[in-house]
Scaffold this active site. Structure first.
Site: not given
Ligand code: A3D
Length: 310
Positions: A9, A33, A82, A118, A120, A175
């Site tokens: 990424g 990527d 999101r 990392v 989410n 987190h």
């Protein structure tokens, strides 16, 4: 032979992490990527800064996985943020699919690496990567606690007008909104934080820490924080590669510690050259334990939801 850190990424967090790690001059960096050209272009740009910034390691950018072979550490920052109309659950499924695919590649090309997750939702994605990889759980680590604690340290340093260097702060749990800042373990040069500010102020800074990610999203509008997350990843990478065995709060697999089993969640660990050396189990108050348990419940619910991907 130089150490090698691959970063999957090359977006905001991935690219900034590549830069911070390169400037430590401790490992060659491979940036990957899925979008063709992004990693290659950024890597070339970074390398062209090396004569000015004075680092000697090599940064390579690619859109495939061959170059990650023999990585000591693979940092995973790939995923979606999101978008309007997307529920948290939609995001969970989309990122779970992405992380499952990436973990397959890591398993095939870099079977001996340590994975730092990392993406989410952090604790769930760390669990997924551990399950899918078949790696020992000490070699799959979530990055969140270093960041959350750094944010709390910064807020304390601003409040007291002192250097953040002498502040020790500890944030446990998942987190997100359910994280558990532990003011009992927060000190400035050994002085408990509660001796330096009122309980109301401590609570206010804890709340700000919980919302720190959202505070930045509100300013940026189209993205989330990346300088402080990247700096936190770089600190974990440096700790592992230099074998300094620091105690850092990380997303770790628990097999009974804190009364929790088969879950990834933020706890203090000794971070060693082989990954998590051991989990430090603190004696928590009833209230702290309740907060940790409710944080764990949220994570376990999400793990159940992605059962099919796992
Ligand atoms: P962004 O700048 O959008 O970068 C994500 C990158 O991932 C993009 O360049 C994509 O092209 C790339 N990508 C997507 N799918 C793949 C794939 N299959 N293989 C390789 N690359 C792919 O996002 P960002 O860098 O701001 O954030 C990345 C992730 O980190 C998100 O999930 C964030 O929520 C998360 N994040 C976590 C923290 C924590 O503290 C845990 C902090 C900040 C960001």
């Amino acid at each position: 032979m130089r150490k090698k850190v691959s970063i999957i990424g090359a977006g905001n967090v991935g690219a900034t992490t590549a830069l911070y790690i390169s400037e430590l001059d401790i490992a060659d960096v491979v940036l990957v990527d899925v979008v063709d050209g992004i990693a290659k272009g950024k890597a070339l740009d970074f390398m062209e800064s090396s004569p000015v910034r004075g680092f000697h390691v090599n940064i390579t950018g690619i859109s495939g996985y061959d170059e990650i072979a023999n990585s000591d550490i693979v940092v995973v920052t790939a995923g979606l943020a999101r978008k309007p109309g997307m529920t948290r659950e939609d995001l969970l499924f989309r990122n779970a699919e992405i992380i499952a695919g990436i973990t397959d590649q890591i398993k095939r090309k870099a079977p001996n690496c340590i994975i730092i997750m990392v993406t989410n939702p952090l604790d769930v994605m760390a669990y997924l990567a551990w399950k899918k990889s078949g790696f020992s759980h000490n070699k799959v680590i979530g990055m969140a606690g270093v960041l959350d604690s750094a944010r709390l340290k910064y807020f304390i340093s601003k409040e007291l007008s002192i250097s953040s260097k002498d502040i020790q702060a500890l944030v446990l749990g998942g987190h997100g909104d359910s994280m558990v800042p532990l003011s009992r373990f927060c000190t400035v040069s050994g002085i408990p934080i509660t001796k330096l500010m009122s309980e109301e102020k401590v609570n206010e800074l804890n709340e700000r820490t919980k919302n720190a990610g959202a505070e930045i999203v509100e300013f940026l509008k189209t993205g989330s924080a990346y300088y402080s997350p990247a700096a936190s990843v770089a600190e974990m990478v440096e700790t592992i590669l230099k074998s300094t065995k620091r105690i850092l709060p990380c997303g770790a697999y628990l097999s009974g510690e804190y009364g929790l089993k088969d879950i990834y969640i933020g706890v203090p660990v000794v971070l060693g050259p082989l990954g998590i050396d051991r989990v430090i189990e603190l004696e928590l108050t009833k209230e702290e334990l309740n907060s940790l348990n409710s944080s764990a419940e949220t994570i376990l619910k999400s793990i159940k939801l992605i059962d099919t991907v796992i």
